[in-house]
Write an enzyme that holds these catalytic residues in place. Structure first.
Site, PDB file in Angstrom:
ATOM      1  N   GLU A  49       0.825  -1.212   0.000  1.00  0.00           N
ATOM      2  CA  GLU A  49       0.000   0.000   0.000  1.00  0.00           C
ATOM      3  C   GLU A  49       0.862   1.266   0.000  1.00  0.00           C
ATOM      4  O   GLU A  49       0.536   2.241  -0.658  1.00  0.00           O
ATOM      5  CB  GLU A  49      -0.953   0.022   1.200  1.00  0.00           C
ATOM      6  CG  GLU A  49      -2.100  -0.984   1.103  1.00  0.00           C
ATOM      7  CD  GLU A  49      -2.998  -0.762  -0.102  1.00  0.00           C
ATOM      8  OE1 GLU A  49      -2.983   0.333  -0.681  1.00  0.00           O
ATOM      9  OE2 GLU A  49      -3.704  -1.706  -0.495  1.00  0.00           O
ATOM     10  N   GLN A  54       2.129   6.052  -4.792  1.00  0.00           N
ATOM     11  CA  GLN A  54       2.682   6.982  -5.764  1.00  0.00           C
ATOM     12  C   GLN A  54       2.797   6.419  -7.168  1.00  0.00           C
ATOM     13  O   GLN A  54       2.972   7.153  -8.109  1.00  0.00           O
ATOM     14  CB  GLN A  54       4.081   7.421  -5.272  1.00  0.00           C
ATOM     15  CG  GLN A  54       4.472   8.780  -5.733  1.00  0.00           C
ATOM     16  CD  GLN A  54       3.411   9.816  -5.414  1.00  0.00           C
ATOM     17  OE1 GLN A  54       2.875   9.826  -4.319  1.00  0.00           O
ATOM     18  NE2 GLN A  54       3.063  10.632  -6.387  1.00  0.00           N
ATOM     19  N   THR A  55       2.664   5.103  -7.295  1.00  0.00           N
ATOM     20  CA  THR A  55       3.020   4.479  -8.571  1.00  0.00           C
ATOM     21  C   THR A  55       1.968   3.466  -9.009  1.00  0.00           C
ATOM     22  O   THR A  55       1.250   2.935  -8.182  1.00  0.00           O
ATOM     23  CB  THR A  55       4.381   3.752  -8.416  1.00  0.00           C
ATOM     24  OG1 THR A  55       5.258   4.608  -7.686  1.00  0.00           O
ATOM     25  CG2 THR A  55       5.026   3.435  -9.727  1.00  0.00           C
ATOM     26  N   TYR A 132      -5.925   6.127   5.259  1.00  0.00           N
ATOM     27  CA  TYR A 132      -6.069   5.184   4.149  1.00  0.00           C
ATOM     28  C   TYR A 132      -5.292   3.890   4.415  1.00  0.00           C
ATOM     29  O   TYR A 132      -5.835   2.781   4.308  1.00  0.00           O
ATOM     30  CB  TYR A 132      -5.599   5.816   2.826  1.00  0.00           C
ATOM     31  CG  TYR A 132      -5.413   4.753   1.786  1.00  0.00           C
ATOM     32  CD1 TYR A 132      -6.529   4.124   1.227  1.00  0.00           C
ATOM     33  CD2 TYR A 132      -4.147   4.296   1.425  1.00  0.00           C
ATOM     34  CE1 TYR A 132      -6.382   3.090   0.324  1.00  0.00           C
ATOM     35  CE2 TYR A 132      -3.990   3.262   0.527  1.00  0.00           C
ATOM     36  CZ  TYR A 132      -5.107   2.672  -0.018  1.00  0.00           C
ATOM     37  OH  TYR A 132      -4.965   1.631  -0.894  1.00  0.00           O
ATOM     38  N   ASP A 150      -8.576   5.912  -0.930  1.00  0.00           N
ATOM     39  CA  ASP A 150      -7.436   6.525  -1.624  1.00  0.00           C
ATOM     40  C   ASP A 150      -7.960   7.406  -2.760  1.00  0.00           C
ATOM     41  O   ASP A 150      -9.177   7.627  -2.873  1.00  0.00           O
ATOM     42  CB  ASP A 150      -6.474   5.435  -2.140  1.00  0.00           C
ATOM     43  CG  ASP A 150      -7.093   4.598  -3.257  1.00  0.00           C
ATOM     44  OD1 ASP A 150      -8.295   4.764  -3.553  1.00  0.00           O
ATOM     45  OD2 ASP A 150      -6.356   3.793  -3.862  1.00  0.00           O
TER      46      ASP A 150
END
Ligand code: SF4
Length: 372
Positions: A49, A54-55, A132, A150
């Protein structure tokens, strides 16, 4: 300014009751088989997580596999060296996240546990774990009935409720978390949260028309029923980024490159990098910078330009190759070989344009073709 509308207050909860079961049936058919879904221990869910924040999923998989084989459990993470940690994270960016992973792992061990606590509030109290991540770990690894909202889920919810309020505001995020809480079922809460994320990642797409024709909850989606799903979510325009011009010196000697460590606080804290300076400099000024490093004059040549965008800042980088005579001692710096860079030291991706040129430049320095 026109007041942004939100249908959330006007919807009756009973209208939304079929959503969890519709979504779970869909998820059972389409869920991608991902390494952290096959074995969803709390440690694996946590690391995945944090990486996924970011990706994209496809990009995260090799990083995740590498991280798990090097640091297979919480104790291994807690005891890893800083360089190993940064190397495993190299290319993912946001290095404070992996430092926080380690800080949290150490804190868990200090408390006498071997694994993450099976409690949402206790998870939330650990470094780097926000609502989150705590919700994802608690629901997926421990089956606790809590939401995990998210960016993907925020988008789905803002369309589902046709809510035009600014999703970047903490109060609005909190409002959506509460709305999600009312949807999370007692049975399979983790699968429900993952189904919401999957819907956002594969069907209810950003920056383009969502695929409402294959969406399992389209009958309940206010934005779709109103015919304006693309209008959501709403985000207020961001402030423009600060632009910095920087001069990068790739100082090479005998197949090694000079690296300095960044300060322990702030942007790219504690990372190794090439010597670099605010502003674009002429050759004479660069020679003065080399003298500041304790070196004499050395042959130089331009290496091109690149840019890197951070959240609030943009770097415009102009590189210069410097062929030094020897690997002289420079205070606070090290000389790294190609192998060191492959195995040991992580360089921020901001410097990728220049670090990719290193193998060729190392060869050049060994051939000693440069006039001295
Ligand atoms: Fe998103 Fe369309 Fe599904 Fe609504 S119907 S949740 S807009 S994909």
């Amino acid at each position: 300014m026109k007041k942004k509308k939100c249908m959330m207050d006007h919807l009756k909860v009973e209208c939304l009751l079929p959503i969890p079961s519709k979504l779970l049936i869909w998820y059972d058919h389409v869920a991608r088989k991902l390494p952290w879904r096959i074995d969803h221990s709390s440690y694996r869910v946590w690391v995945s997580e944090v990486m996924l924040q970011q990706t994209r999923v496809e990009a995260v998989i090799p990083y995740f596999e590498r991280f798990m084989s090097a640091l297979p459990n919480l104790a291994a993470l807690a005891h890893a060296s800083e360089d190993q940690l940064l190397k495993l994270w190299e290319g993912l960016g946001y290095y404070s996240r992996v430092r926080n992973l380690q800080r949290a792992a150490k804190e868990v061990l200090r408390s006498g546990r071997k694994e993450l606590p099976q409690d949402y509030q206790a998870l939330l109290s650990l470094p780097g774990i926000g609502a989150y991540t705590a919700g994802a770990i608690a629901s997926i690894a421990f089956g606790i009935q809590v939401p995990a909202v998210d960016g993907n889920v925020l988008r789905v919810l803002s369309r589902l409720f046709a809510c035009g309020k600014d999703i970047s505001l903490p109060a609005i995020k909190h409002m959506f978390e509460e709305a999600a809480r009312s949807l999370v079922p007692a049975e399979r809460p983790g699968d429900f949260n993952q189904a919401m994320m999957e819907l956002g990642a594969t069907v209810c797409l950003p920056h383009t028309a969502p695929h409402c024709d294959v969406c399992p909850i389209s009958d309940y989606c206010r934005a779709h029923l109103n015919g304006n799903a693309e209008d959501y979510p709403y985000k207020a325009p961001k402030k423009p980024r600060v632009i910095e011009e920087r001069t990068i010196l790739l100082v090479i000697a005998c197949g090694h490159v000079l690296l300095q460590r960044r300060p322990t606080k702030g942007l790219l804290a504690g990372m190794w990098e090439f010597p670099n300076y605010l502003g674009w400099f002429e050759d004479e000024e660069k020679q003065a910078l080399l003298i500041g490093l304790g070196m004499g004059n050395a042959p130089m040549r331009p290496l091109g330009e690149s840019k890197h965008i951070f959240t609030h800042r943009e770097w415009k980088l102009r590189g210069t190759l410097v062929m030094a005579t020897d690997c002289i001692e420079v205070e606070g710096a090290i000389w790294a070989s190609g192998e060191d860079l492959n195995k040991k030291y992580a360089l921020p991706s901001a410097y990728q344009y220049f670090s990719k040129q290193l193998p060729k430049l190392f060869d050049l320095s060994m051939e000693e073709k440069w006039a001295r």
